[in-house]
Design an enzyme around this catalytic site. Structure first.
Site, PDB file in Angstrom:
ATOM      1  N   HIS A  81      -0.345   7.935   7.889  1.00  0.00           N
ATOM      2  CA  HIS A  81       0.075   7.571   9.248  1.00  0.00           C
ATOM      3  C   HIS A  81      -0.776   8.350  10.245  1.00  0.00           C
ATOM      4  O   HIS A  81      -1.121   9.504  10.004  1.00  0.00           O
ATOM      5  CB  HIS A  81       1.559   7.919   9.450  1.00  0.00           C
ATOM      6  CG  HIS A  81       2.164   7.222  10.622  1.00  0.00           C
ATOM      7  ND1 HIS A  81       2.048   7.696  11.899  1.00  0.00           N
ATOM      8  CD2 HIS A  81       2.862   6.068  10.700  1.00  0.00           C
ATOM      9  CE1 HIS A  81       2.677   6.865  12.724  1.00  0.00           C
ATOM     10  NE2 HIS A  81       3.156   5.870  12.034  1.00  0.00           N
ATOM     11  N   ASP A 110       6.655   1.498   5.792  1.00  0.00           N
ATOM     12  CA  ASP A 110       6.335   0.240   5.102  1.00  0.00           C
ATOM     13  C   ASP A 110       6.381   0.355   3.595  1.00  0.00           C
ATOM     14  O   ASP A 110       6.277  -0.640   2.889  1.00  0.00           O
ATOM     15  CB  ASP A 110       4.941  -0.229   5.538  1.00  0.00           C
ATOM     16  CG  ASP A 110       4.924  -0.566   7.016  1.00  0.00           C
ATOM     17  OD1 ASP A 110       4.133   0.025   7.758  1.00  0.00           O
ATOM     18  OD2 ASP A 110       5.776  -1.382   7.427  1.00  0.00           O
TER      19      ASP A 110
HETATM   20  C1  SDX Z   1       2.600   1.438  10.832  1.00  0.00           C
HETATM   21  O1  SDX Z   1       1.180   3.978  14.802  1.00  0.00           O
HETATM   22  C2  SDX Z   1       2.386   3.728  14.379  1.00  0.00           C
HETATM   23  O2  SDX Z   1       3.373   4.335  14.789  1.00  0.00           O
HETATM   24  C3  SDX Z   1       2.478   2.610  13.360  1.00  0.00           C
HETATM   25  C4  SDX Z   1       3.847   2.367  12.768  1.00  0.00           C
HETATM   26  C5  SDX Z   1       4.831   1.874  13.823  1.00  0.00           C
HETATM   27  O3  SDX Z   1       6.043   2.035  13.618  1.00  0.00           O
HETATM   28  O4  SDX Z   1       4.357   1.247  14.811  1.00  0.00           O
HETATM   29  O5  SDX Z   1       4.355   3.551  12.187  1.00  0.00           O
HETATM   30  C6  SDX Z   1       3.795   1.291  11.691  1.00  0.00           C
HETATM   31  O6  SDX Z   1       1.607   0.831  11.117  1.00  0.00           O
HETATM   32  C7  SDX Z   1       2.643   2.403   9.669  1.00  0.00           C
HETATM   33  C8  SDX Z   1       1.268   2.493   8.939  1.00  0.00           C
HETATM   34  C9  SDX Z   1       1.183   1.314   7.968  1.00  0.00           C
HETATM   35  N1  SDX Z   1      -0.187   1.221   7.393  1.00  0.00           N
HETATM   36  C10 SDX Z   1      -0.414   1.478   6.093  1.00  0.00           C
HETATM   37  O7  SDX Z   1       0.453   1.898   5.301  1.00  0.00           O
HETATM   38  C11 SDX Z   1      -1.841   1.152   5.632  1.00  0.00           C
HETATM   39  C12 SDX Z   1      -2.374   2.313   4.764  1.00  0.00           C
HETATM   40  N2  SDX Z   1      -2.542   3.474   5.660  1.00  0.00           N
HETATM   41  C13 SDX Z   1      -3.858   3.677   6.223  1.00  0.00           C
HETATM   42  O8  SDX Z   1      -4.624   2.544   6.480  1.00  0.00           O
HETATM   43  C14 SDX Z   1      -3.883   4.782   7.276  1.00  0.00           C
HETATM   44  O9  SDX Z   1      -3.185   5.839   6.781  1.00  0.00           O
HETATM   45  C15 SDX Z   1      -3.366   4.477   8.683  1.00  0.00           C
HETATM   46  C16 SDX Z   1      -3.999   3.270   9.257  1.00  0.00           C
HETATM   47  C17 SDX Z   1      -1.882   4.302   8.661  1.00  0.00           C
HETATM   48  C18 SDX Z   1      -3.695   5.692   9.554  1.00  0.00           C
HETATM   49  O10 SDX Z   1      -5.042   5.727   9.663  1.00  0.00           O
HETATM   50  P1  SDX Z   1      -5.802   6.921  10.488  1.00  0.00           P
HETATM   51  O11 SDX Z   1      -4.841   7.733  11.262  1.00  0.00           O
HETATM   52  O12 SDX Z   1      -6.936   6.309  11.214  1.00  0.00           O
HETATM   53  O13 SDX Z   1      -6.270   7.847   9.368  1.00  0.00           O
HETATM   54  P2  SDX Z   1      -7.589   7.632   8.570  1.00  0.00           P
HETATM   55  O14 SDX Z   1      -7.718   6.191   8.187  1.00  0.00           O
HETATM   56  O15 SDX Z   1      -8.715   8.269   9.291  1.00  0.00           O
HETATM   57  O16 SDX Z   1      -7.272   8.460   7.242  1.00  0.00           O
HETATM   58  C19 SDX Z   1      -7.463   9.852   7.226  1.00  0.00           C
HETATM   59  C20 SDX Z   1      -7.979  10.127   5.837  1.00  0.00           C
HETATM   60  C21 SDX Z   1      -9.194   9.267   5.486  1.00  0.00           C
HETATM   61  O17 SDX Z   1      -9.990  10.021   4.588  1.00  0.00           O
HETATM   62  P3  SDX Z   1     -11.325  10.757   5.183  1.00  0.00           P
HETATM   63  O18 SDX Z   1     -12.129   9.665   5.887  1.00  0.00           O
HETATM   64  O19 SDX Z   1     -10.793  11.811   6.132  1.00  0.00           O
HETATM   65  O20 SDX Z   1     -11.990  11.293   3.960  1.00  0.00           O
HETATM   66  O21 SDX Z   1      -6.982   9.792   4.862  1.00  0.00           O
HETATM   67  C22 SDX Z   1      -7.435   8.717   4.045  1.00  0.00           C
HETATM   68  C23 SDX Z   1      -8.623   8.094   4.737  1.00  0.00           C
HETATM   69  O22 SDX Z   1      -9.525   7.569   3.797  1.00  0.00           O
HETATM   70  N3  SDX Z   1      -6.330   7.792   3.933  1.00  0.00           N
HETATM   71  C24 SDX Z   1      -5.953   7.178   2.810  1.00  0.00           C
HETATM   72  C25 SDX Z   1      -4.826   6.413   3.185  1.00  0.00           C
HETATM   73  N4  SDX Z   1      -4.572   6.560   4.479  1.00  0.00           N
HETATM   74  C26 SDX Z   1      -5.511   7.404   4.963  1.00  0.00           C
HETATM   75  N5  SDX Z   1      -6.442   7.200   1.564  1.00  0.00           N
HETATM   76  C27 SDX Z   1      -5.788   6.439   0.650  1.00  0.00           C
HETATM   77  N6  SDX Z   1      -4.688   5.678   0.912  1.00  0.00           N
HETATM   78  C28 SDX Z   1      -4.185   5.672   2.167  1.00  0.00           C
HETATM   79  N7  SDX Z   1      -3.101   4.926   2.426  1.00  0.00           N
END
Ligand code: SDX
EC number: 2.3.3.16
Length: 429
Positions: free
Chosen positions: A306, A364
């Site tokens: 998140h 989720d």
């Molecule tokens: C919702 O914003 C909100 O409040 C949203 C929400 C709401 O109520 O409105 O809470 C609802 O959207 C919840 C999130 C649902 N999405 C997912 O579950 C999809 C999987 N999660 C990711 O795509 C990600 O964690 C996000 C999109 C939720 C957050 O992305 P960020 O903040 O941009 O973080 P990031 O992608 O930069 O990740 C940071 C690191 C990265 O590694 P590095 O580049 O630093 O090496 O963590 C890794 C990412 O690769 N990472 C993951 C991961 N999520 C982040 N690695 C593996 N699996 C994951 N799920």
């Protein structure tokens, strides 16, 4: 820290920018005059360090896993109240008295029908259209049916449009589902509570009486509360940006629905369940965890991570509890997906990669298992998220319209394209 300032030096310029403090949470540096004073912009794609507005509606402490709606913890609202009480709180800022709650419930209940002509609108879609595509289209069309509540400068019309959206989203969502499965639309019943009414509109058929299950209705209502609002997430920011141009509320909500659909946002509940189905059995979890950690593999564990929560999403805990209640009520003893989800969570929470990156289950992760048990196809999961989030979008939209600091949102950019150059005639290229 209001009253102090932040020093910025760029080139031969050094300036002081005012800072402001909120009730709780991080202070902000007001950069409104930065460009005028220095000729430079800030740069923050994804807005990881940017507050886009001042708000009194929702507060998240991502490090502590805290979520407050108008100061009330989500755990208490989900435990003691119902969704329409949460709607009243988000819209008006205070918990309603009994009289206020009864009046609000009555007004919402008596706006649940949609214009009969809207039923024709659905027939333009293929039956196998994704329900999110249908809902996005139908909500965008609402301004064509309810033009009398589109004057955003009129507080009365804004509140009428707000109530219409909260009241009609369940009906539109249920119609999208019925159209998807080829069953006749079911009209709302005014003697049912919000969640029971919605479940009946989805699952009742003309051939038999539909008897609401209070345990399942309570679970559905709680799921709506958990999804109601969440600060300036991507879809809420979309609604605010669309609203900043003066667009009508129905068009703004349709824009929010479109943004929510993405798998990185509200589409994650559908994606998470599809992921659990693809994993299938617990022995395949290590393969997927390895993929999630592999920088060369775009796969991510859906339902994990998140932008704000660097701790357990408090909604996910309540969601997990609701999952167990629903499965138990339905007599589903050993749901293979739940087994995989619990094992995946256990492994991820002990894996160094997820610990270091502070990746916890988000709302989720469990919602899909519960919604599937309630009888919804995965294609309806994000529609249910949109149904619940409508009140958050509407509350934030109203707050934005009433904000004296509000102006049309118009970000700038860091330009890295070609410098100015002269046109080359085709004959010379
Ligand atoms: C919702 O914003 C909100 O409040 C949203 C929400 C709401 O109520 O409105 O809470 C609802 O959207 C919840 C999130 C649902 N999405 C997912 O579950 C999809 C999987 N999660 C990711 O795509 C990600 O964690 C996000 C999109 C939720 C957050 O992305 P960020 O903040 O941009 O973080 P990031 O992608 O930069 O990740 C940071 C690191 C990265 O590694 P590095 O580049 O630093 O090496 O963590 C890794 C990412 O690769 N990472 C993951 C991961 N999520 C982040 N690695 C593996 N699996 C994951 N799920």
């Amino acid at each position: 820290m209001t009253g102090t300032s932040a020093g910025v030096s760029i080139g031969d310029k050094s300036i002081e920018l005012p800072t402001r403090s909120g009730t709780i949470g991080p202070d902000v540096i007001d950069i409104g005059t930065l460009y005028k004073q220095t000729g430079a912009f800030t740069y923050d794609p994804g807005f990881t360090s940017t507050a886009s507005c001042e708000s009194k509606i929702t507060y998240i402490d991502g490090d502590e896993g805290v979520l407050l709606h108008r100061g009330y913890p989500i755990e208490q609202l989900a435990e003691h109240g119902d969704f329409l009480e949460a709607c009243y709180l988000l819209l008006y800022g205070e918990l309603p008295t009994k009289a206020q709650k009864d009046d609000f419930d009555y007004r919402v209940t008596h706006h649940t029908m949609v214009h009969e002509q809207m039923t024709k609108f659905f027939t333009g879609f293929r039956r196998d259209a994704h329900p999110m595509a249908v809902v996005c289209g139908v909500v965008g069309a609402l301004s064509a049916f309810y033009h009398d509540s589109t004057d955003i400068t009129d507080p009365h019309q804004r509140m009428v449009a707000s109530l219409r959206m909260i009241a009609k989203m369940p009906t539109i969502a249920a119609m999208a589902y019925k159209y998807h499965v080829g069953q006749p639309f079911v009209y709302p019943k005014n003697d049912l509570d919000y969640a029971s009414n919605f479940l009946r509109m989805c699952f009742a058929v003309p051939c038999e009486e539909y008897v609401p299950n209070p345990v399942l209705s309570r679970a559905m209502d709680r799921i709506f509360i958990l999804h109601a609002d969440h600060e300036q997430n991507a879809s809420t920011s979309t609604v605010r940006l669309a609203g900043s141009s003066g667009a009508n509320p129905f068009a703004c909500i349709a824009a929010g629905i479109a943004c929510l659909w993405g798998p990185a946002h509200g589409g994650a509940n559908e994606a998470a369940l599809n992921m659990l189905a693809e994993i299938g059995t617990a022995d395949r979890i290590p393969e997927y965890v390895a993929r999630a950690k592999d920088k060369n593999d775009p796969f991510r564990l859906m339902g994990f991570g998140h932008r704000v929560y660097k701790h357990y999403d408090p909604r996910a805990r309540i969601m997990q509890k609701t999952t167990h209640e629903v499965l138990s009520e339905l007599g589903i003893k050993d749901d293979p997906m739940l087994e995989v989800a619990l094992e995946l969570e256990r492994i991820a929470l002990t894996d160094d990669y997820f610990i270091e990156k502070k990746l916890y289950p988000n709302i989720d992760f469990y919602s899909g298992i519960t919604l599937k048990a309630l009888g919804f196809p995965t294609t309806m999961f994000t529609v249910l998220f949109a149904l619940a989030r409508t009140v958050g979008w509407i509350a934030q939209w109203n707050e934005m319209i009433e904000d004296p600091e509000q102006r049309i949102g118009r970000p700038r950019q860091l330009y890295t394209g070609a410098p100015q150059r002269d046109y080359v005639p085709l004959s010379k290229r």
